[in-house]
Design an enzyme around this catalytic site. Sequence first.
Site, PDB file in Angstrom:
ATOM      1  N   THR A 161      -5.288   3.768  -4.334  1.00  0.00           N
ATOM      2  CA  THR A 161      -5.488   3.169  -5.631  1.00  0.00           C
ATOM      3  C   THR A 161      -6.102   4.313  -6.394  1.00  0.00           C
ATOM      4  OG1 THR A 161      -5.743   0.964  -4.745  1.00  0.00           O
ATOM      5  CG2 THR A 161      -6.957   1.392  -6.759  1.00  0.00           C
ATOM      6  N   SER A 167      -8.263  -9.309  -5.413  1.00  0.00           N
ATOM      7  CA  SER A 167      -8.463  -7.852  -5.350  1.00  0.00           C
ATOM      8  C   SER A 167      -9.874  -7.521  -4.879  1.00  0.00           C
ATOM      9  CB  SER A 167      -8.237  -7.273  -6.741  1.00  0.00           C
ATOM     10  OG  SER A 167      -8.537  -5.897  -6.763  1.00  0.00           O
ATOM     11  N   ARG A 223      -4.121  -7.333 -13.809  1.00  0.00           N
ATOM     12  CA  ARG A 223      -3.645  -7.490 -12.442  1.00  0.00           C
ATOM     13  C   ARG A 223      -2.217  -8.048 -12.445  1.00  0.00           C
ATOM     14  NH1 ARG A 223      -4.728  -5.838  -7.297  1.00  0.00           N
ATOM     15  NH2 ARG A 223      -4.931  -7.523  -5.787  1.00  0.00           N
ATOM     16  N   GLY A 254      -9.556   2.302  -2.233  1.00  0.00           N
ATOM     17  CA  GLY A 254      -9.892   2.125  -0.807  1.00  0.00           C
ATOM     18  C   GLY A 254      -9.767   0.707  -0.296  1.00  0.00           C
ATOM     19  N   GLY A 255      -9.002  -0.163  -0.987  1.00  0.00           N
ATOM     20  CA  GLY A 255      -8.834  -1.533  -0.481  1.00  0.00           C
ATOM     21  C   GLY A 255     -10.190  -2.197  -0.300  1.00  0.00           C
ATOM     22  N   ASN A 287      -1.186  -0.790  -4.971  1.00  0.00           N
ATOM     23  CA  ASN A 287      -1.628  -1.262  -3.658  1.00  0.00           C
ATOM     24  C   ASN A 287      -1.500  -0.138  -2.644  1.00  0.00           C
ATOM     25  OD1 ASN A 287      -2.855  -2.905  -1.854  1.00  0.00           O
ATOM     26  ND2 ASN A 287      -0.978  -3.917  -1.195  1.00  0.00           N
TER      27      ASN A 287
HETATM   28  O1  DON Z   1      -6.591  -4.794  -5.284  1.00  0.00           O
HETATM   29  C1  DON Z   1      -6.938  -4.416  -4.181  1.00  0.00           C
HETATM   30  O2  DON Z   1      -8.011  -4.705  -3.674  1.00  0.00           O
HETATM   31  C2  DON Z   1      -6.027  -3.469  -3.410  1.00  0.00           C
HETATM   32  N1  DON Z   1      -4.662  -3.697  -3.778  1.00  0.00           N
HETATM   33  C3  DON Z   1      -6.480  -2.073  -3.672  1.00  0.00           C
HETATM   34  C4  DON Z   1      -5.671  -1.056  -2.922  1.00  0.00           C
HETATM   35  C5  DON Z   1      -6.370   0.217  -2.751  1.00  0.00           C
HETATM   36  O3  DON Z   1      -7.506   0.386  -3.102  1.00  0.00           O
HETATM   37  C6  DON Z   1      -5.641   1.274  -2.067  1.00  0.00           C
HETATM   38  N2  DON Z   1      -6.433   2.460  -2.045  1.00  0.00           N
HETATM   39  N3  DON Z   1      -6.881   3.195  -1.358  1.00  0.00           N
END
Ligand code: DON
Length: 526
Positions: free
Chosen positions: A337, A408, A65, A429-430, A357
């Site tokens: 991501t 994260s 990370r 997907g955040g 991100n």
């Molecule tokens: O680490 C995390 O949770 C976020 N930065 C992930 C970002 C992400 O999954 C974007 N994608 N769709």
Amino acid sequence: MVVTAHPLASEVGIEVLKKGGNAADAAVAVQFALAVVYPSAGNIGGGGFFLFRSAKGSCSSLDFREKAPSKAHRNMYLDSNDQVIENLSLYSHLAVGVPGTVDGMVEIHKKHGKLPWKDLLEPAIKLAEHGFLLTTKESKNLNRFNKTKASNSYNPYFKKKYKQGDTIFLPDLAKTLKAIRDFKRDGFYKGVVAENLIDEMSKNNGLISQEDLNNYKSVWRDPIFGTYKNYKVISMGPPSSGGVLLLQMLKMAEYSSLDQLKFHSKEAIHLISEIEKRSFSDRAKYFGDPDFYTVPTTDLLDTNYIKNRLQSIDKNMATPSKEIFAGEWDSNESDETTHYSIVDQYGNATSVTTTLNGAFGSGIIVKNAGFLLNNEMDDFSVKPGHPNLYGLIGGEANSIQPNKRMLSSMTPTILEKNGDLFMVVGTPGGSTIITAVFQTILNVIEFNKSILTSVNAPRFHHQWIPDQIKLEKEFSLDTNLVNELKSLNHQLKFVNSMNRVDAILIKNKTLFGGADKRGDDYVSYF
Ligand code: DON
């Protein structure tokens, strides 16, 4: 078998396996290939998490990370009135965390790799140097980025309007990859590439220094282990919240006879959403970088605690989330991501989620070095209660501190059944990563769906705040279901699509691939 977000990257991975490489070798080669062919999320300027299960069953996980630069400070995104300055943590040189990917790949290769390091870089270098063809989705992706996000002066991708079949050449990125091929870690964190990065920062008020690059170190951490029914679940621990939350949710599902309910019925969606809501309220309070803050993992996974949480669920009515910091997130943002799942011919498995991100990260490309920089700093809680790109809020545990890792949601996961490898799964997907992994596992185990159906099934998501279920538009086709959920007092929000789950299921020693139909995701095997 190799399942990734792009056919060319899946092919790169499978060729490495055919040459006798193992799942870790393939992961490294795939990571570099994605940095070329899938620039919205594949990266060398970002970070991620790597999970490995050997054929014999031993597990390890690497945290590569990004970190806050040493000059970062708690209020760096606030103005003199303590108000958050819009977009500073997303689209500026201050948005960039110290990249971890290259150090991570070197560590993975050192610990688990079989093939020579150089062989793992060559396919990516070839793609960057000799060019590669754009898919329809990728050409649209690049055009959208070109229109919506200003990047800096030097931009190799966005010179024109692209269409399917156009060839892209990336000579500067090829040079950078060659430096990494020849000098490993030092090819990126020292020498010409580092100089270019520092130059980029110092000319634009960025904070990353040569000292930050020298000090960056990825960390081998113990994976999170838990059980769910007769499965063993292995996932990523802090600084990802993913593994702990996933285990909480699976345990709550296990204790509530979910398998008695019909797939995508009102009752099932209600129960799962209520479970998700409860776990996400813990995320906001208790999670941060374990090197800076003690995450109470044992307490959060305690059986009594989880059973208690479950008791507050009303079968007939949505429990309102405490509306203290109602956050919104932008569903039009193509947040990217990427995840890849690999099982090799020796029986080893890797599950890797990596990111810049937001889509294309900060949009900043390092001049003369040809790679995109992340905007991971936005994953910190820039101010207590202020929602990030994914509507997530946080407090002290995830506040900005020099050299700290931002929290994260990435959830690379592996499941065992009766001691054997059963499933490799993950997604972008955040915040929706955790619930998508949760639901994919439920689709397979509780609802007996094939891996492909499980991956492609419509998804829904609750993250406590905002107090709403985010649903993929496919659900709105069933107006009865939609009305029934509303009758339970759920607020609904429809979005086009969520996540791109890439998974492998192992049954009777046969591998079944699940590549998400939402993207160009692709299963390669031999
Ligand atoms: O680490 C995390 O949770 C976020 N930065 C992930 C970002 C992400 O999954 C974007 N994608 N769709």
